[in-house]
Design a protein around this motif. Structure first.
Motif, PDB file in Angstrom:
ATOM      1  N   PRO A  15       5.948  -1.244  -6.347  1.00 35.02           N
ATOM      2  CA  PRO A  15       5.732  -2.164  -5.164  1.00 35.02           C
ATOM      3  C   PRO A  15       6.727  -1.666  -3.863  1.00 35.02           C
ATOM      4  N   VAL A  16       6.540  -0.498  -3.578  1.00 33.41           N
ATOM      5  CA  VAL A  16       7.571   0.348  -2.633  1.00 33.41           C
ATOM      6  C   VAL A  16       6.748   0.743  -1.398  1.00 33.41           C
ATOM      7  N   GLY A  17       7.508   0.994  -0.387  1.00 31.35           N
ATOM      8  CA  GLY A  17       6.881   1.256   1.101  1.00 31.35           C
ATOM      9  C   GLY A  17       5.941   0.180   1.545  1.00 31.35           C
ATOM     10  N   GLU A  18       4.823   0.407   1.799  1.00 33.63           N
ATOM     11  CA  GLU A  18       3.822  -0.443   2.205  1.00 33.63           C
ATOM     12  C   GLU A  18       3.683  -1.625   1.404  1.00 33.63           C
ATOM     13  N   ARG A  19       3.663  -1.507   0.088  1.00 30.46           N
ATOM     14  CA  ARG A  19       3.401  -2.397  -0.964  1.00 30.46           C
ATOM     15  C   ARG A  19       4.691  -3.305  -1.199  1.00 30.46           C
ATOM     16  N   ARG A  20       5.781  -3.124  -0.510  1.00 33.28           N
ATOM     17  CA  ARG A  20       6.958  -4.157  -0.757  1.00 33.28           C
ATOM     18  C   ARG A  20       6.628  -5.221   0.072  1.00 33.28           C
ATOM     19  N   LEU A  21       7.016  -6.489  -0.413  1.00 36.25           N
ATOM     20  CA  LEU A  21       7.043  -7.878   0.159  1.00 36.25           C
ATOM     21  C   LEU A  21       5.637  -8.051   0.386  1.00 36.25           C
ATOM     22  N   ARG A  22       4.403  -7.531  -0.649  1.00 32.90           N
ATOM     23  CA  ARG A  22       3.337  -7.897  -0.622  1.00 32.90           C
ATOM     24  C   ARG A  22       2.864  -8.217  -2.208  1.00 32.90           C
ATOM     25  N   PRO A  23       1.684  -9.079  -2.292  1.00 35.73           N
ATOM     26  CA  PRO A  23       1.171  -9.097  -3.764  1.00 35.73           C
ATOM     27  C   PRO A  23       0.986  -8.031  -4.361  1.00 35.73           C
ATOM     28  N   PRO A  24       1.230  -7.942  -5.928  1.00 35.18           N
ATOM     29  CA  PRO A  24       0.831  -6.764  -6.416  1.00 35.18           C
ATOM     30  C   PRO A  24      -0.360  -5.859  -6.398  1.00 35.18           C
ATOM     31  N   ALA A  25      -0.284  -4.951  -6.595  1.00 37.73           N
ATOM     32  CA  ALA A  25      -1.795  -3.976  -6.481  1.00 37.73           C
ATOM     33  C   ALA A  25      -1.929  -3.581  -7.910  1.00 37.73           C
ATOM     34  N   PRO A  26      -3.140  -3.120  -8.071  1.00 36.31           N
ATOM     35  CA  PRO A  26      -3.435  -2.705  -9.540  1.00 36.31           C
ATOM     36  C   PRO A  26      -2.735  -1.372  -9.888  1.00 36.31           C
ATOM     37  N   PRO A  27      -2.485  -1.178 -11.027  1.00 34.90           N
ATOM     38  CA  PRO A  27      -1.713   0.186 -11.369  1.00 34.90           C
ATOM     39  C   PRO A  27      -2.422   1.222 -11.070  1.00 34.90           C
ATOM     40  N   VAL A  28      -1.822   2.241 -10.621  1.00 36.19           N
ATOM     41  CA  VAL A  28      -2.337   3.622 -10.393  1.00 36.19           C
ATOM     42  C   VAL A  28      -2.895   4.135 -11.804  1.00 36.19           C
ATOM     43  N   ALA A  29      -3.925   4.667 -11.983  1.00 33.75           N
ATOM     44  CA  ALA A  29      -4.541   5.236 -13.190  1.00 33.75           C
ATOM     45  C   ALA A  29      -3.910   6.308 -13.637  1.00 33.75           C
ATOM     46  N   TRP A  30      -3.969   6.852 -14.735  1.00 30.49           N
ATOM     47  CA  TRP A  30      -3.509   8.220 -15.363  1.00 30.49           C
ATOM     48  C   TRP A  30      -4.366   8.777 -16.669  1.00 30.49           C
ATOM     49  N   THR A  31      -4.493   9.924 -16.696  1.00 32.55           N
ATOM     50  CA  THR A  31      -5.274  10.400 -17.687  1.00 32.55           C
ATOM     51  C   THR A  31      -4.497  11.206 -18.992  1.00 32.55           C
ATOM     52  N   ALA A  32      -3.434  11.830 -18.602  1.00 36.93           N
ATOM     53  CA  ALA A  32      -2.664  12.299 -19.799  1.00 36.93           C
ATOM     54  C   ALA A  32      -2.281  11.076 -20.590  1.00 36.93           C
ATOM     55  N   PRO A  33      -1.868  11.195 -21.801  1.00 31.81           N
ATOM     56  CA  PRO A  33      -1.184  10.287 -22.658  1.00 31.81           C
ATOM     57  C   PRO A  33       0.018  10.018 -21.971  1.00 31.81           C
ATOM     58  N   ARG A  34       0.381   8.630 -21.714  1.00 26.19           N
ATOM     59  CA  ARG A  34       1.821   8.224 -21.420  1.00 26.19           C
ATOM     60  C   ARG A  34       2.649   7.925 -22.452  1.00 26.19           C
ATOM     61  N   ILE A  35       3.665   8.464 -22.641  1.00 26.68           N
ATOM     62  CA  ILE A  35       4.729   8.431 -23.704  1.00 26.68           C
ATOM     63  C   ILE A  35       5.217   7.080 -23.548  1.00 26.68           C
ATOM     64  N   ALA A  36       5.144   6.032 -24.148  1.00 26.32           N
ATOM     65  CA  ALA A  36       5.695   4.579 -24.171  1.00 26.32           C
ATOM     66  C   ALA A  36       6.883   4.294 -25.100  1.00 26.32           C
ATOM     67  N   ASP A  37       7.748   5.095 -25.030  1.00 29.14           N
ATOM     68  CA  ASP A  37       8.887   4.931 -26.240  1.00 29.14           C
ATOM     69  C   ASP A  37      10.287   4.496 -25.571  1.00 29.14           C
ATOM     70  N   HIS A  38      10.143   4.040 -24.077  1.00 25.48           N
ATOM     71  CA  HIS A  38      11.435   3.575 -23.500  1.00 25.48           C
ATOM     72  C   HIS A  38      11.072   2.541 -22.538  1.00 25.48           C
ATOM     73  N   TYR A  39      11.931   1.477 -22.140  1.00 36.22           N
ATOM     74  CA  TYR A  39      11.710   0.518 -21.398  1.00 36.22           C
ATOM     75  C   TYR A  39      11.735   1.151 -19.932  1.00 36.22           C
TER      76      TYR A  39
END
Length: 518
Positions: free
Chosen positions: A55-79
């Motif tokens: 929620p940065v730039g033009e997305r600040r102070l607006r309702p949330p937008a869908p996540p930006v998709a990715w293709t390579a595996p995302r390492i989800a090992d930290h908060y």
């Protein structure tokens, strides 16, 4: 023959290696892209998964937008980063790219119930992870490993926007949408996370038709708002409210009047709405953190009505509810007040605080809580906070819900509890306000570990097991249950907390334990 067996042996070795890797680093294909987690003690965990676009730039102070998709595996090992906040519960943050959630699931999970946790922190602090750097000691630790294992459930925790960036209401922002409302972005983040759960949790072994949303303090109040929000309908099937009030919030016009000086202090009180909105989106994060923390707003759109009013009218999301409080909620806040002035509160402090909070009813409060009944003025104020802001409003919510949906109440009483959350340290020794089962102390028992991440032991472990079974069952058990070890004697909840008295005069709309400066 050896040559013939070699490919089989090699294939077996490769399969074994792949299995070992799968155990160590489980992979799930989410709707946005693949994530790779870790397996720890039979629980697969995936940390820092984006559930919305930054929620940065033009997305600040607006309702949330869908996540930006990715293709390579995302390492989800930290908060992921905590949402912007001053260093109060944790070390603070200025990173707006913070809309992440975390998932814990037993290995091999399939169609398990889902527990979605919303953290507290007065709507201006906290996150859904394990915060280890705190001025008052370890914690909070919201890691879901113990809850997932003992409750045989899939556990989700999440971050949401806080403070001014999460709840600022301003006419310049109203002008940008058809509903002509603003604020409540942090609550909309929570709805977006629940949508993510509906779309993805089956891939982690959870059942999207059996989702329980639960929260503590501001997280518990958030659950009340979710119950009252039409757009959250169908996203959860059960709700648990820990240590909340009745979801009191101002209407939009009042919130905008309150927030107008905040907009000016940020330097964005411009001549026209477009210029003001552009300025707010260009201002540095530090400017938002320096100027107060707006709260949720009854805007007639995202939140059509105050929760208790919605419950009384029957216009809310009809799901079973478990709601309760701790027996000594207010000791936390009274001790914070003492810590802020570096001394014990005295009778003059008490009377000044009561006069500011209750006006013409201050004398009535003094009579209902006579000084002779408490070891100190601070302890008396703690009891007043417990009853007026937590116990009795929660009881009123139970009464409003009971004719319409299955509802169960609880009171947590454990005089010397384990701690998951850093409690304030009194400025006098011995303390004149025994903390006891203060605000936040039930968290160790719900999550199954203390603020250092250590499992509970002995009576604490037995109580935790009982509470985890209750939380993952959500509505099992008697209509009202006291959680304590050993079990405390039954008592009339309303009488013990002076609820008839508070119903006659009305409680405060905000905590009132800050000490006036003389």
């Amino acid at each position: 023959m050896r040559a013939a067996l070699w490919p089989c042996a090699l294939l077996g070795l490769l399969l074994a290696t792949q299995t070992a890797r799968a155990d160590a680093a489980p992979q799930v294909q989410t709707a946005s892209g693949p994530v790779v987690g870790q397996t720890v003690d039979g629980i697969a965990r995936f940390l820092g998964i984006p559930y919305a676009a930054p929620p940065v730039g033009e997305r600040r102070l607006r309702p949330p937008a869908p996540p930006v998709a990715w293709t390579a595996p995302r390492i989800a090992d930290h908060y992921g980063s905590a949402c912007p906040q001053l260093p109060r519960i944790g070390p603070g943050s200025t990173d707006e790219d913070c809309l992440f959630l975390n998932v814990w699931a037993p290995v091999g999970a399939k169609d398990l119930p889902v527990m979605v946790f919303i953290h507290g922190g007065s709507f201006n602090a906290g996150d859904g992870g394990d915060t280890t750097r705190n001025p008052n000691g370890p914690g909070p630790r919201y890691g879901g490993t113990d809850l997932a294992r003992q409750g045989h459930a899939v556990v989700v925790t999440l971050n949401y926007r806080l403070g001014t960036l999460g709840f600022l209401a301003a006419p310049a922002l109203d002008a940008e949408n058809r509903a002509h409302t603003s604020g409540n972005y942090g609550l909309l983040d929570q709805v977006a996370a629940l949508h993510w759960v509906q779309d993805n949790i089956a891939r982690f072994g959870g059942d999207p038709r059996r989702v329980t949303v639960f929260g503590e303090s501001a997280g518990g109040i958030s659950v009340l708002y979710l119950l009252a929000m039409p757009r959250a309908g169908g996203l959860f099937q059960r709700a648990i409210v820990e240590s909340a009030n009745d979801g009191t919030a101002p209407p939009l016009a009042t919130a905008e009047a309150h927030d107008k000086p905040v907009v000016a202090a940020i330097g964005c009180d411009k001549d026209d709405d477009a210029a003001t909105a552009d300025c707010l989106r260009a201002a540095p994060v530090s400017a938002f953190l320096a100027h107060g923390g707006p709260l949720p707003t009854i805007d007639g759109h995202v939140i059509p009505n105050a929760p208790r009013a919605a419950f009384n009218a029957g216009f809310f999301n009809h799901v079973p509810v478990l709601i309760g409080t701790n027996a000594d909620e207010g000791t936390y806040f009274a001790t914070v007040a003492e810590k802020s002035v570096g001394r014990a509160l005295n009778q003059d402090d008490r009377q000044a605080i009561e006069a500011r909070a209750f006006g013409a009813h201050a004398a009535d409060v003094d009579a209902a809580y006579p000084p002779s009944a408490y070891p100190s003025p601070g302890a008396a104020l703690a009891a007043i906070v417990t009853d007026s802001f937590f116990a009795c409003p929660s009881a009123a919510v139970r009464e409003a819900l009971a004719p319409i949906v299955p509802v169960q109440g609880y009171e947590f009483r454990q005089p010397d509890p384990a701690r998951n959350f850093p409690l304030p340290v009194a400025p006098v020794s011995p303390p004149d306000i025994p903390l006891g089962d203060a605000h936040t102390t039930e968290l160790a028992y719900v999550f199954g570990h203390d603020g250092e991440g250590k499992p509970l032991a002995g009576h604490d472990a037995a109580l935790s097991a009982r509470m985890i079974a209750q939380w993952t069952g959500a509505t099992a058990g008697a209509p009202f249950e006291t959680f304590a070890e050993p079990a405390a004697a039954p008592r009339d909840f309303g009488e013990a907390h002076h609820c008839l008295f508070w119903a006659s005069i009305g409680g405060p709309e905000a905590l009132f334990v800050s000490v006036p400066r003389h």
